[in-house]
Design an enzyme around this catalytic site. Sequence first.
Site, PDB file in Angstrom:
ATOM      1  N   HIS A 229       0.732  -1.177  -0.046  1.00  0.00           N
ATOM      2  CA  HIS A 229       0.105   0.015  -0.002  1.00  0.00           C
ATOM      3  C   HIS A 229       0.825   1.243  -0.128  1.00  0.00           C
ATOM      4  O   HIS A 229       1.903   1.201   0.779  1.00  0.00           O
ATOM      5  CB  HIS A 229      -0.918  -0.212   1.262  1.00  0.00           C
ATOM      6  CG  HIS A 229      -2.132   1.057   1.009  1.00  0.00           C
ATOM      7  ND1 HIS A 229      -2.019   2.258   1.247  1.00  0.00           N
ATOM      8  CD2 HIS A 229      -3.273   0.802   0.453  1.00  0.00           C
ATOM      9  CE1 HIS A 229      -3.243   2.822   1.169  1.00  0.00           C
ATOM     10  NE2 HIS A 229      -3.897   1.967   0.754  1.00  0.00           N
ATOM     11  N   PRO A 230       0.413   2.269  -0.837  1.00  0.00           N
ATOM     12  CA  PRO A 230       1.326   3.347  -1.102  1.00  0.00           C
ATOM     13  C   PRO A 230       1.173   4.731  -0.066  1.00  0.00           C
ATOM     14  O   PRO A 230       1.700   5.694  -0.303  1.00  0.00           O
ATOM     15  CB  PRO A 230       1.132   3.961  -2.492  1.00  0.00           C
ATOM     16  CG  PRO A 230      -0.395   3.385  -2.714  1.00  0.00           C
ATOM     17  CD  PRO A 230      -0.651   2.119  -1.582  1.00  0.00           C
ATOM     18  N   CYS A 231       0.328   4.534   0.809  1.00  0.00           N
ATOM     19  CA  CYS A 231      -0.221   5.687   1.640  1.00  0.00           C
ATOM     20  C   CYS A 231       0.967   6.405   2.051  1.00  0.00           C
ATOM     21  O   CYS A 231       0.762   7.514   2.811  1.00  0.00           O
ATOM     22  CB  CYS A 231      -1.426   5.340   2.628  1.00  0.00           C
ATOM     23  SG  CYS A 231      -0.364   3.933   3.941  1.00  0.00           S
ATOM     24  N   ARG A 232       2.265   5.792   2.562  1.00  0.00           N
ATOM     25  CA  ARG A 232       3.202   6.308   3.208  1.00  0.00           C
ATOM     26  C   ARG A 232       4.410   6.412   2.278  1.00  0.00           C
ATOM     27  O   ARG A 232       5.499   6.601   2.771  1.00  0.00           O
ATOM     28  CB  ARG A 232       3.663   5.636   4.760  1.00  0.00           C
ATOM     29  CG  ARG A 232       2.189   5.633   5.517  1.00  0.00           C
ATOM     30  CD  ARG A 232       2.540   5.240   6.917  1.00  0.00           C
ATOM     31  NE  ARG A 232       3.210   6.693   7.410  1.00  0.00           N
ATOM     32  CZ  ARG A 232       3.369   6.498   9.039  1.00  0.00           C
ATOM     33  NH1 ARG A 232       3.027   5.567   9.766  1.00  0.00           N
ATOM     34  NH2 ARG A 232       3.758   7.604   9.682  1.00  0.00           N
TER      35      ARG A 232
END
Length: 297
Positions: A229-232
């Site tokens: 997941h690319p959220c950070r």
Amino acid sequence: MTHQLYKKWTNFYSSVVSPITSTRFMEKGQLTPEEFVETGDQLVAKCPTWKWRGCDDDKKDVHKTMPKDKRYLVMTGARCEKRASEMNCDGGEEEVEGGWTNTFTEMQCGQDAAEMVDASAPSATKAEDSDSDSAPDMDMNMDGGGVIEDEEDPSAVVSSAVVLARNYDIHILYDNYHYTPRVYLQGYNENGERLTNKEMFEDIYKDYMDKTATIETHPYTDAPMVSIHPCRHAETMKSMIERLRYAYESKLVESGADENDLPPFGVNPDKALFIFLKFISSVIPTINYDYTTTVEL
């Protein structure tokens, strides 16, 4: 917000909001679609195991501003000879900004700052190659030349490398919501059969299972794959840029430069995927993929 609601929201947002068009790489660690293509071209040129793939199906096309033959990057057959879930990293972990945990890979700023700084920094010189920047030793060989022998039955010999060996296809897409690269993974066993979700999670470092890494449908292939997941990602990218800045400035000061009058520092966005793949290796530490190269400025 649940994962499914979050996914619906990001998909809706991406469908109605145009991609960013001005660079935010140095300030926020984010990329425009054009910068993603540029850094993808650099990765393909420097590491030929990576290839571009396109899309001719307009219904599946989620990156319409990018060239049709450059929708996402693929590396096939990335070797994985040890389970990440079996790694013993006690005492060898480091939490970096953005919530990422470095297992065995760490940004070697002394080398990378010299290789990746923008040409606007004329005093930068290329550092010596460092052995500590190389990939970790994945040698599965035991004392007996890579085999495990049953002491009670000497004829029972099992090759650990054959039993444990897996191959992964790694896909890198541009995320239209977070403006960063995003990784999808599909693993295969030694017979070329697709791994189950449970088996693939054995190759995800323990801190990221079911959190950073989840099962998602690939937008182009429709296949369920492990997605990081690319959220950070942008936050972590920015942190690593700052580490490069610190190493660059420290090197100049040590060489006698005035710390109040240093040449400007910059990392060209076309180097972004080399930095990105370096910190992604903390999530998939035993999957060996190609990203380390000398980048000429």
